[in-house]
Design a protein around this motif. Structure first.
Motif, short mmCIF file in Angstrom:
data_model
loop_
_atom_site.label_atom_id
_atom_site.label_comp_id
_atom_site.label_asym_id
_atom_site.label_seq_id
_atom_site.Cartn_x
_atom_site.Cartn_y
_atom_site.Cartn_z
N MET A 1 0.85 -1.18 0.00
CA MET A 1 0.00 0.00 0.00
C MET A 1 0.89 1.23 0.00
SD MET A 1 -2.65 1.37 2.86
CE MET A 1 -1.36 2.08 3.84
N ALA A 56 -4.72 6.48 0.00
CA ALA A 56 -3.98 5.23 0.10
C ALA A 56 -4.38 4.41 -1.12
CB ALA A 56 -4.33 4.48 1.39
N ILE A 96 -5.26 0.01 7.20
CA ILE A 96 -5.09 1.15 6.28
C ILE A 96 -5.24 2.47 7.03
CG2 ILE A 96 -6.08 2.29 4.26
CD1 ILE A 96 -6.88 -0.67 3.42
#
Length: 170
Positions: A1, A56, A96
């Motif tokens: 990521m 992201a 995340i």
């Protein structure tokens, strides 16, 4: 990521992420989601104003976004921002938010903000926990101020000192 600044061409993905939360969640009290054009305008406006707006992405696909804007328009609040962070429904629970929120805090600090306020709709436990992990402290609760899906909802306020000076939080 990876985490990077938002671009106008991210607007469609951001609109889809937010639309899911509007239709299915209580983290936002919006009942109608803005379209991609509105998000493109917001991204462009934030760039001009120097406000952080980041995404992201995983495998070239935007899976979350976060931004910080002035908490209130009055001049006395110029050093205080409010954060917003949303993760795509199918990407939630993968850490995340724990990567994105610290990146937003750093970007807000670089933009000259000294305090960040989280206004957590519905008092969402996952959002409260995320903000606490990232150094935010409880600053208050407004009870029954929103109504969505036939439920009265609270708003939780949390605050992060971006100066590193801290304060006595009694």
């Amino acid at each position: 990521m990876g985490v990077r600044p938002a671009r106008v061409d991210d607007a469609q993905a951001i609109a889809a992420i937010y639309a899911w939360h509007v239709a299915n969640g209580t983290a936002t009290f919006d009942t109608a989601a803005p379209d991609a054009a509105a998000w493109a305008e917001k991204i462009a406006d934030f760039a001009v104003r120097g406000f952080p707006f980041i995404v992201a992405e995983r495998e070239g696909r935007v899976i979350a976004y976060a931004y910080a804007a002035r908490f209130r328009d009055r001049a006395a609040y110029a050093h205080t921002c409010e954060d917003s962070i949303y993760v795509a429904h199918e990407a939630r629970g993968g850490g995340i938010g724990s990567a994105l929120l610290p990146a937003l805090v750093d970007a807000a600090r670089r933009a000259g903000f000294e305090q960040m306020i989280a206004v957590i709709g519905g008092g969402e436990p996952a959002s409260v926990a995320l903000h606490a992990r990232c150094g935010f402290v409880h600053a208050g609760r407004m009870r029954n101020v929103g109504k969505k899906f036939g439920r009265l909802l609270d708003t939780v306020y949390m605050q992060c000192d971006l100066t590193g000076e801290g304060w006595d939080n009694e």
